[in-house]
Design a protein around this motif. Sequence first.
Motif, PDB file in Angstrom:
ATOM      1  N   THR A  77       0.835  -1.193   0.000  1.00  0.00           N
ATOM      2  CA  THR A  77       0.000   0.000   0.000  1.00  0.00           C
ATOM      3  C   THR A  77       0.875   1.251   0.000  1.00  0.00           C
ATOM      4  O   THR A  77       2.099   1.185   0.192  1.00  0.00           O
ATOM      5  CB  THR A  77      -0.895   0.027   1.239  1.00  0.00           C
ATOM      6  N   THR A  78       0.242   2.387  -0.193  1.00  0.00           N
ATOM      7  CA  THR A  78       0.982   3.653  -0.130  1.00  0.00           C
ATOM      8  C   THR A  78       1.650   3.818   1.225  1.00  0.00           C
ATOM      9  O   THR A  78       2.802   4.258   1.320  1.00  0.00           O
ATOM     10  CB  THR A  78       0.032   4.830  -0.402  1.00  0.00           C
ATOM     11  N   ALA A  79       0.933   3.430   2.291  1.00  0.00           N
ATOM     12  CA  ALA A  79       1.512   3.526   3.640  1.00  0.00           C
ATOM     13  C   ALA A  79       2.739   2.634   3.777  1.00  0.00           C
ATOM     14  O   ALA A  79       3.735   3.013   4.412  1.00  0.00           O
ATOM     15  CB  ALA A  79       0.462   3.144   4.679  1.00  0.00           C
ATOM     16  N   THR A  80       2.696   1.457   3.148  1.00  0.00           N
ATOM     17  CA  THR A  80       3.836   0.541   3.199  1.00  0.00           C
ATOM     18  C   THR A  80       5.037   1.150   2.497  1.00  0.00           C
ATOM     19  O   THR A  80       6.160   1.138   3.018  1.00  0.00           O
ATOM     20  CB  THR A  80       3.457  -0.792   2.540  1.00  0.00           C
ATOM     21  N   ILE A  81       4.808   1.693   1.316  1.00  0.00           N
ATOM     22  CA  ILE A  81       5.899   2.308   0.563  1.00  0.00           C
ATOM     23  C   ILE A  81       6.488   3.485   1.331  1.00  0.00           C
ATOM     24  O   ILE A  81       7.711   3.625   1.457  1.00  0.00           O
ATOM     25  CB  ILE A  81       5.401   2.746  -0.817  1.00  0.00           C
TER      26      ILE A  81
END
Length: 430
Positions: A77-81
């Motif tokens: 996800t964007t949060a992971t990246i």
Amino acid sequence: MGRHRILILNTTAGGSTGRLAATVASAAAGAGHDVVFGFGRGPCPPSGVDAGIHARGRCAAPPTPEASWRALRCPATTATILSDVAATRLFDRHGDASPLLAASTRRFLKQMDDFDPDILHLHNIHGYWIHRPTLAAWIRSRAGRMRTVWTLHDTWAYTGHCAWYSATGCRRWADDEGCRGKCPMRRNYPASWFPGSVAAAFERKRRDLSGLPGVEIVAVSRWLDSEVGASVLAEYPRTVIHNPVDTECFNPGAASPSGAPTVLAAAAVWTSAKGLYDLVELRHRLPAGYRMRVAGLSPRKARKLGIGIEGLGHITSPASMAILYASSDVFVNPTYAESYGMTKIEALACGTPVVTYDSAAAAEDIAGQPDSAAIVGTGDTSALARETIRLAEAAHRDSSRRAACRKLAESVVHTPAETTEAYMRLFFGK
């Protein structure tokens, strides 16, 4: 030979590395093997690249009945990246510190366990998309069941931090103790804002990537192969397979120069390591009537430079790049960091002479042909300008010189068919 299950991994499905991965996927699928192309971010390969693309996971492209291989985006996800970006910027922990990244990598590799590949083809595993220790542990868990072919496109895999070091001449990565002392490339990709321990980062990477079972390394140039041989990855068998250039697309018939002498430069991302500020200096040294066009540089950034450079933005179409090469009098490549330099071959294939620095692999395969390819000392903008003017004016006066450029390209080029054949031999031993 039997039917193999092949997993190909790269940061993106686009750009030069993504196109190579897709080309290999198509060739392997065309030979009757099951192929999954896993990537980290960006769009799936467009259906126009290959009719056999079968997109699943979070990819937008629908499955097709004629599908022969699958493109699968890693579920980060964007949060992971952003968590990996933060770990990189704050602690110089690229790809090995984020719990979110580790979790998304485990989910992705669990899916790949169901696919059960017997051949893994790695490309770039940096770029904020996969957790390196988790990937390394997964490779170890499949010892005896899976071979790994790892194509290196840059130097990140064997340094403590950087994807390129040739601009600084740093050789600390080759020392037995690894990257000790202050890292001269800390602010460069993957950039870190604070001085973390590059020596500790080097040791973590050495721990993860040493002693992996069944690994063979592919270098995309003889220069990179030599550097790997001096690194912590020297334990693995190596071979050189150059990336391909499609000489049917890149050809002198795409266009022809006209009007004022035109200088072209191109890069995916323009940084100081790619020679952006050398281009500025070159522009100052060129005669007033010359035109300079730069692919990969936005018009806005070109205007900020304020010196008559025409920014063309990002050119993603090979056919459009072929037109730009063929309509230019000379192509300049003032790079300080080059693993091979596909653009020089593309330009030559279009009949356009090349001027390049002698950094890293930038001049590989084109030395000794001064009327088609001029090689100057890295950072010598005076010589860069002199040779650019010489070749541009010669090409502008005599269009027959284009045939010599094309001939040089044909003598050194690796076509898509030749490159994929080399990978198929490596995969299957044919």
